[in-house]
Design an enzyme around this catalytic site. Structure first.
Site, short mmCIF file in Angstrom:
data_model
loop_
_atom_site.label_atom_id
_atom_site.label_comp_id
_atom_site.label_asym_id
_atom_site.label_seq_id
_atom_site.Cartn_x
_atom_site.Cartn_y
_atom_site.Cartn_z
N ASP A 23 6.50 -8.76 -0.96
CA ASP A 23 5.88 -7.59 -1.68
C ASP A 23 4.44 -7.64 -2.35
O ASP A 23 4.37 -9.03 -2.92
CB ASP A 23 7.08 -7.06 -2.43
CG ASP A 23 6.77 -5.40 -2.87
OD1 ASP A 23 5.87 -5.01 -1.70
OD2 ASP A 23 7.35 -4.74 -3.50
N GLY A 24 3.77 -6.86 -2.43
CA GLY A 24 2.58 -6.58 -3.30
C GLY A 24 1.11 -6.91 -2.55
O GLY A 24 0.29 -6.83 -3.34
N ARG A 27 -1.12 -3.67 -3.32
CA ARG A 27 -1.80 -3.62 -4.84
C ARG A 27 -2.41 -4.84 -5.11
O ARG A 27 -3.56 -4.67 -5.64
CB ARG A 27 -0.42 -3.90 -5.69
CG ARG A 27 0.05 -2.48 -6.24
CD ARG A 27 1.60 -2.73 -6.85
NE ARG A 27 2.60 -3.06 -5.92
CZ ARG A 27 3.83 -3.73 -6.19
NH1 ARG A 27 4.15 -3.76 -7.33
NH2 ARG A 27 4.67 -4.03 -5.31
N HIS A 40 -2.78 -7.31 3.64
CA HIS A 40 -1.69 -7.77 4.76
C HIS A 40 -2.39 -9.11 5.26
O HIS A 40 -1.62 -9.78 5.68
CB HIS A 40 -1.29 -6.62 5.42
CG HIS A 40 -0.75 -5.52 5.03
ND1 HIS A 40 0.34 -5.69 4.18
CD2 HIS A 40 -1.00 -4.24 5.04
CE1 HIS A 40 0.71 -4.41 3.90
NE2 HIS A 40 0.19 -3.51 4.25
N THR A 69 12.53 -0.59 8.15
CA THR A 69 12.64 0.75 8.84
C THR A 69 11.83 1.94 8.20
O THR A 69 11.23 2.79 8.77
CB THR A 69 14.15 1.08 9.09
OG1 THR A 69 14.98 -0.08 9.23
CG2 THR A 69 14.35 2.29 9.81
N ARG A 74 4.82 5.10 6.49
CA ARG A 74 3.75 4.79 5.82
C ARG A 74 2.54 5.50 6.80
O ARG A 74 2.64 5.81 7.85
CB ARG A 74 3.15 3.28 5.82
CG ARG A 74 4.36 2.77 4.66
CD ARG A 74 3.81 1.45 4.06
NE ARG A 74 4.70 0.54 3.30
CZ ARG A 74 4.50 -0.49 2.31
NH1 ARG A 74 3.34 -0.88 2.90
NH2 ARG A 74 5.24 -0.68 1.68
N LEU A 134 13.35 -25.85 11.39
CA LEU A 134 13.72 -24.82 10.82
C LEU A 134 13.61 -23.47 11.69
O LEU A 134 12.98 -23.32 12.61
CB LEU A 134 12.27 -24.50 9.84
CG LEU A 134 12.14 -23.19 8.87
CD1 LEU A 134 12.90 -22.99 7.76
CD2 LEU A 134 10.71 -22.96 8.51
N ARG A 191 11.92 -12.14 -4.57
CA ARG A 191 11.09 -11.01 -4.33
C ARG A 191 9.81 -11.27 -5.02
O ARG A 191 9.92 -11.48 -6.19
CB ARG A 191 11.69 -9.68 -4.78
CG ARG A 191 10.97 -8.61 -4.26
CD ARG A 191 11.53 -7.01 -4.32
NE ARG A 191 10.61 -6.07 -4.07
CZ ARG A 191 10.90 -5.00 -3.48
NH1 ARG A 191 12.20 -4.64 -3.12
NH2 ARG A 191 9.87 -3.92 -3.20
C1 IPE Z 1 9.88 -4.07 1.28
O1 IPE Z 1 8.69 -3.70 0.33
C2 IPE Z 1 9.78 -4.20 2.63
C3 IPE Z 1 8.91 -5.49 2.94
C4 IPE Z 1 8.36 -6.29 1.97
C5 IPE Z 1 8.66 -5.41 4.33
P1 IPE Z 1 8.38 -2.00 0.18
O2 IPE Z 1 7.16 -2.03 -0.39
O3 IPE Z 1 8.57 -1.23 1.60
O4 IPE Z 1 9.61 -1.64 -0.69
P2 IPE Z 1 9.68 -0.47 -1.79
O5 IPE Z 1 9.20 0.74 -1.26
O6 IPE Z 1 8.72 -1.02 -3.02
O7 IPE Z 1 10.98 -0.37 -2.43
C1 IPE Z 2 4.60 -5.68 1.45
O1 IPE Z 2 3.55 -5.40 0.79
C2 IPE Z 2 4.19 -5.86 2.70
C3 IPE Z 2 5.01 -4.54 3.79
C4 IPE Z 2 5.84 -3.98 3.12
C5 IPE Z 2 4.42 -4.56 4.99
P1 IPE Z 2 3.11 -3.83 0.45
O2 IPE Z 2 2.51 -3.14 1.51
O3 IPE Z 2 4.58 -3.03 -0.02
O4 IPE Z 2 2.22 -3.90 -0.78
P2 IPE Z 2 2.42 -2.92 -2.11
O5 IPE Z 2 4.15 -2.99 -2.61
O6 IPE Z 2 2.25 -1.55 -1.94
O7 IPE Z 2 1.56 -3.50 -3.32
MG MG Z 3 5.64 -2.85 -1.55
#
Ligand code: IPE
Ligand code: IPE
Ligand code: MG
Length: 254
Positions: A23-24, A27, A40, A69, A74, A134, A191
């Site tokens: 995640d992140g 941001r 990404h 899912t 988005r 792996l 996470r």
């Molecule tokens: C979870 O992250 C899904 C992935 C990392 C692929 P999200 O960014 O979609 O989750 P929420 O919306 O913060 O819960």
């Molecule tokens: C995780 O990063 C990757 C995917 C969910 C595809 P995010 O796109 O959720 O990044 P943030 O959480 O918005 O920063």
């Molecule tokens: Mg996210």
């Protein structure tokens, strides 16, 4: 990376299966005044480094949550960009996976993927299917609720057909109908990016996983962060509902 940090890892207590909510990315990009897709793209570099790190450390299974899912909802531009990135990355990475004896696996509702992504993925699964190192499991178009509903539906269909007896349904049965039927449960779930939730990821399989949360954004996550998570995991007391004394006695018997 500092070898002394790796040296602290107890090889006898390595998690066999690590699952990561990457995640992140968004941001990370926005903090630099960039488009979310930029994040990404940089996230792919972390994937490479962490996959390589897990292979080197002898982890047997690594599950990466790449697209949920719910992520289909988005903005269209982001979803399309991510799909192009998946196709491109998978195409480029297959020779490297083969070189490192890594087998690609996938869990999720693949029927929702665009045709080219579907095709590229199936070719990659086939081309790496003989590798014995792996297992790299991509959770793509995945959510736990999708998986559980799908499992229940197939159990019901088999009961209707008469190939399964309703009275015989137990935990093992359910596990056989999950997308993860060929994999052990993750022992460690990481996470990134400071969110303390599971976001529909492996709800059944994480029942006894150790959870590790870090503020580091996924594009900044490196091998030392992985090693820190493993060291933290190794310092935990896993009791599985029993008492410390029982666990001590069981370990003494080994
Ligand atoms: C979870 O992250 C899904 C992935 C990392 C692929 P999200 O960014 O979609 O989750 P929420 O919306 O913060 O819960
Ligand atoms: C995780 O990063 C990757 C995917 C969910 C595809 P995010 O796109 O959720 O990044 P943030 O959480 O918005 O920063
Ligand atoms: Mg996210």
């Amino acid at each position: 990376m500092q070898e002394d940090l790796i040296g602290k890892i107890n090889k006898a207590r390595m998690p066999r299966h690590i699952a990561i909510i990457m995640d992140g990315n968004g941001r990370w990009a926005e903090e630099q005044g960039q488009d979310r897709l930029y994040g990404h793209y940089h996230g792919v570099e972390s994937v490479r480094i962490i996959v390589e790190g897990c292979a080197e450390l002898g982890v047997e299974y690594l599950t990466l949550y790449a697209f949920s899912t719910e992520n289909w909802d988005r903005p269209q531009k982001e979803v399309e960009g991510l799909m192009l990135l998946f196709v491109d990355t998978i195409r480029k990475e297959v020779p490297i996976l083969n070189k490192n004896n890594i087998r690609l696996r996938v869990i999720g509702d693949l029927s929702l993927l665009p045709k080219d992504a579907h095709k590229e993925l199936h070719e990659a699964l086939e081309m790496t299917s003989q590798n014995t190192g792996l297992n790299l499991i991509l959770a793509l178009s995945y959510s736990s609720r999708w998986e559980l509903v799908n499992a229940v539906k197939h159990i019901a269909l088999d009961v209707e057909k008469g190939t399964l007896q309703a009275a015989n349904v137990n935990q093992q049965t359910l596990e056989q109908y999950l997308a993860t039927s060929e994999f052990p449960d993750p022992e460690l779930m990481i996470r990134t990016s400071g969110e303390y939730r599971i976001s529909n990821f492996l709800l059944y399989q994480l029942a006894y996983a150790e959870l590790y949360f870090t503020n580091t954004r996924w594009p900044d996550f490196r091998k030392e962060n992985l090693v820190e998570a493993i060291l933290d995991f190794q310092g935990r007391n896993r009791r599985f509902g029993k008492t410390d004394k029982q666990i001590e006695e069981e370990t003494a018997l080994l």
